[in-house]
Design a protein around this motif. Structure first.
Motif, PDB file in Angstrom:
ATOM      1  N   PHE A  58       0.836  -1.212   0.000  1.00 49.05           N
ATOM      2  CA  PHE A  58       0.000   0.000   0.000  1.00 49.05           C
ATOM      3  C   PHE A  58       0.870   1.260   0.000  1.00 49.05           C
ATOM      4  O   PHE A  58       0.649   2.184  -0.786  1.00 49.05           O
ATOM      5  CB  PHE A  58      -0.928  -0.015   1.223  1.00 49.05           C
ATOM      6  CG  PHE A  58      -1.669   1.273   1.432  1.00 49.05           C
ATOM      7  CD1 PHE A  58      -2.760   1.600   0.644  1.00 49.05           C
ATOM      8  CD2 PHE A  58      -1.261   2.180   2.405  1.00 49.05           C
ATOM      9  CE1 PHE A  58      -3.427   2.808   0.827  1.00 49.05           C
ATOM     10  CE2 PHE A  58      -1.926   3.379   2.593  1.00 49.05           C
ATOM     11  CZ  PHE A  58      -3.019   3.689   1.797  1.00 49.05           C
ATOM     12  N   LEU A  59       1.891   1.265   0.863  1.00 47.62           N
ATOM     13  CA  LEU A  59       2.791   2.423   0.928  1.00 47.62           C
ATOM     14  C   LEU A  59       3.573   2.582  -0.381  1.00 47.62           C
ATOM     15  O   LEU A  59       3.839   3.706  -0.811  1.00 47.62           O
ATOM     16  CB  LEU A  59       3.745   2.298   2.118  1.00 47.62           C
ATOM     17  CG  LEU A  59       3.096   2.425   3.501  1.00 47.62           C
ATOM     18  CD1 LEU A  59       4.097   2.136   4.598  1.00 47.62           C
ATOM     19  CD2 LEU A  59       2.487   3.818   3.702  1.00 47.62           C
ATOM     20  N   LEU A  72       2.398   1.814  -3.373  1.00 47.42           N
ATOM     21  CA  LEU A  72       1.458   2.442  -4.315  1.00 47.42           C
ATOM     22  C   LEU A  72       1.371   3.948  -4.073  1.00 47.42           C
ATOM     23  O   LEU A  72       1.315   4.737  -5.018  1.00 47.42           O
ATOM     24  CB  LEU A  72       0.066   1.807  -4.183  1.00 47.42           C
ATOM     25  CG  LEU A  72      -0.179   0.524  -4.965  1.00 47.42           C
ATOM     26  CD1 LEU A  72      -1.541  -0.053  -4.599  1.00 47.42           C
ATOM     27  CD2 LEU A  72      -0.144   0.781  -6.467  1.00 47.42           C
ATOM     28  N   CYS A  73       1.357   4.328  -2.795  1.00 46.13           N
ATOM     29  CA  CYS A  73       1.323   5.758  -2.441  1.00 46.13           C
ATOM     30  C   CYS A  73       2.565   6.463  -2.998  1.00 46.13           C
ATOM     31  O   CYS A  73       2.464   7.549  -3.587  1.00 46.13           O
ATOM     32  CB  CYS A  73       1.273   5.941  -0.924  1.00 46.13           C
ATOM     33  SG  CYS A  73      -0.276   5.431  -0.203  1.00 46.13           S
ATOM     34  N   ILE A 116       2.356   6.990  -6.720  1.00 42.72           N
ATOM     35  CA  ILE A 116       1.509   8.145  -7.069  1.00 42.72           C
ATOM     36  C   ILE A 116       2.321   9.435  -6.962  1.00 42.72           C
ATOM     37  O   ILE A 116       2.329  10.262  -7.869  1.00 42.72           O
ATOM     38  CB  ILE A 116       0.253   8.207  -6.152  1.00 42.72           C
ATOM     39  CG1 ILE A 116      -0.726   7.087  -6.515  1.00 42.72           C
ATOM     40  CG2 ILE A 116      -0.442   9.563  -6.255  1.00 42.72           C
ATOM     41  CD1 ILE A 116      -1.868   6.916  -5.539  1.00 42.72           C
ATOM     42  N   VAL A 117       3.029   9.569  -5.848  1.00 47.34           N
ATOM     43  CA  VAL A 117       3.819  10.797  -5.620  1.00 47.34           C
ATOM     44  C   VAL A 117       4.887  10.948  -6.697  1.00 47.34           C
ATOM     45  O   VAL A 117       5.032  12.024  -7.289  1.00 47.34           O
ATOM     46  CB  VAL A 117       4.449  10.777  -4.198  1.00 47.34           C
ATOM     47  CG1 VAL A 117       5.349  11.979  -3.992  1.00 47.34           C
ATOM     48  CG2 VAL A 117       3.359  10.752  -3.131  1.00 47.34           C
ATOM     49  N   ALA A 164       5.007   9.509  -9.734  1.00 49.70           N
ATOM     50  CA  ALA A 164       4.399   9.702 -11.061  1.00 49.70           C
ATOM     51  C   ALA A 164       3.913  11.137 -11.255  1.00 49.70           C
ATOM     52  O   ALA A 164       3.899  11.652 -12.370  1.00 49.70           O
ATOM     53  CB  ALA A 164       3.243   8.731 -11.240  1.00 49.70           C
ATOM     54  N   GLN A 165       3.524  11.787 -10.157  1.00 52.98           N
ATOM     55  CA  GLN A 165       3.064  13.179 -10.265  1.00 52.98           C
ATOM     56  C   GLN A 165       4.236  14.164 -10.254  1.00 52.98           C
ATOM     57  O   GLN A 165       4.178  15.197 -10.900  1.00 52.98           O
ATOM     58  CB  GLN A 165       2.118  13.514  -9.101  1.00 52.98           C
ATOM     59  CG  GLN A 165       0.737  12.937  -9.255  1.00 52.98           C
ATOM     60  CD  GLN A 165      -0.025  13.507 -10.426  1.00 52.98           C
ATOM     61  OE1 GLN A 165       0.183  14.626 -10.847  1.00 52.98           O
ATOM     62  NE2 GLN A 165      -0.938  12.710 -10.974  1.00 52.98           N
ATOM     63  N   LEU A 166       5.280  13.818  -9.538  1.00 52.97           N
ATOM     64  CA  LEU A 166       6.405  14.754  -9.407  1.00 52.97           C
ATOM     65  C   LEU A 166       7.363  14.711 -10.595  1.00 52.97           C
ATOM     66  O   LEU A 166       7.947  15.739 -10.935  1.00 52.97           O
ATOM     67  CB  LEU A 166       7.177  14.487  -8.112  1.00 52.97           C
ATOM     68  CG  LEU A 166       6.555  15.024  -6.831  1.00 52.97           C
ATOM     69  CD1 LEU A 166       7.412  14.680  -5.638  1.00 52.97           C
ATOM     70  CD2 LEU A 166       6.338  16.539  -6.884  1.00 52.97           C
ATOM     71  N   ALA A 185       6.544  17.200 -13.356  1.00 48.03           N
ATOM     72  CA  ALA A 185       6.768  18.562 -12.843  1.00 48.03           C
ATOM     73  C   ALA A 185       8.261  18.887 -12.813  1.00 48.03           C
ATOM     74  O   ALA A 185       8.674  19.981 -13.204  1.00 48.03           O
ATOM     75  CB  ALA A 185       6.173  18.692 -11.439  1.00 48.03           C
TER      76      ALA A 185
END
Lengths: 249, 83
Positions: B39-40, B42-43, B46-47, B49-51, B54
């Motif tokens: 779970f961690l 996957l979290c 997400i971070v 993949a978004q950063l 940017a």
């Protein structure tokens, strides 16, 4: 702005918060169901595993909520403006938006009454529901969750609030509200001009302008100008000769 | 023979008392740690993949800024040489 153009609507911190929150809340719903009904729901193996994952997901959601609050309140400084409906929103905007969602979207005869801009991101119904979710339900579910995770050290507070039974009931009812919101949220997210029109921008940050949003306005302006010039031309033709002379024609 | 019997009995009595230890160890093997780490993970995904986009955009900005400055310096130098 023209249809097809893109506007940057969702900044990176908000997107990170949104997807962490999404993963966290789905995990919390499933593990919560396993904890509440262990004899019927067995997704993550043992009961202990479900409890551990539920606690971890709860902490992640609480931390991401903190990040969301800090970003909107202190960095963007637009917490109230973004999430609190105005008097105009309450008086007419909500009804107009509800009519669109219930009828006009399906009939296809009227455009979405809300125009998304970075300053006015949410429609009146979104503002109202997100305000309740973010300012009331989420803080309450986090507080009750923290108390349930630390019943022994925080026993005094639990007793003041009404005891363990009350705490569990409140936490459970809030979870049900979140679960209901999740289904409605996903359904409404598919109601853009394409099914993924609102979902994709939540990942990329860039929202495409809906075709029926701005085109009508842009096309209406020349029409009005044309009509005005036609009227003036007609008036000129119909005006008596002495007036034309006075006008210097 | 008697000694072997006695030894087996003592060993049996000793092992009988260790039942709780085995039970406790069995309860710990519920794979909850792996699920939590997944779970961690996957979290974190997400971070990241978004950063990454940017950061790439930021890198692009810096690169464009640096190349623009280099061009300006080159133009200034060529103008000075011509003069």
């Amino acid at each position: 702005m023209r249809a097809g153009e893109k506007i940057y609507l969702t900044p990176t911190p908000v997107r990170i918060w949104h997807w962490l929150n999404a993963l966290g809340i789905v995990t919390l719903c499933v593990t919560g169901a396993e904890i509440r009904f262990p004899e019927y729901v067995q997704v993550f193996g043992s009961y202990k595993a479900a409890v551990r994952l539920h606690n971890t997901a709860g902490i992640v959601v609480a931390l991401s909520y903190l990040m969301w609050f800090v970003y909107y309140a202190f960095v963007a400084r637009s917490l109230i403006k973004t999430y609190v409906p105005t008097a105009k929103d309450i008086l007419g905007g909500m009804v107009r938006q509800a009519l669109y969602y219930f009828f006009y979207f399906f009939l296809g005869n009227r455009p979405n009454p809300h125009r998304q801009t970075p300053e006015n991101k949410f429609n009146p119904l979104q503002k109202a529901s997100y305000m309740v979710i973010m300012f009331i339900l989420t803080p309450l579910v986090i507080v009750t969750g923290i108390l349930l995770m630390n019943v022994v050290p925080l026993r005094a507070i639990v007793l003041v609030i009404g005891g363990l039974k009350v705490m569990v009931a409140v936490h459970w009812l809030l979870a049900c509200a979140f679960c209901a919101f999740l289904f409605i949220h996903i359904y409404l997210a598919t109601m853009g001009h394409t099914p993924f029109a609102h979902i994709k921008p939540m990942w990329t940050g860039w929202e495409e302008i809906e075709p029926d949003m701005y085109d009508e306005e842009a096309e209406a302006q020349p029409k009005v100008a044309d009509e005005t010039s036609n009227v003036l031309q007609l008036q000129k033709e119909k005006s008596p000769p002495h007036l034309k002379k006075a006008a210097g024609e | 023979m008697k000694q072997v019997k006695r030894g087996t009995m003592v060993l049996g009595m000793l092992l009988a008392g260790t039942g709780n230890v085995w039970a406790a160890q069995g309860a710990r093997h519920d794979n909850s740690g792996i699920i939590v780490w997944a779970f961690l993970g996957l979290c974190a995904l997400i971070v990241v993949a978004q950063l990454v986009p940017a950061l790439m955009m930021l890198f692009g900005f810096v690169k464009a800024l640096v190349s623009k400055r280099e061009k300006e310096v080159q133009v200034a130098e060529s103008t000075a040489n011509e003069g």
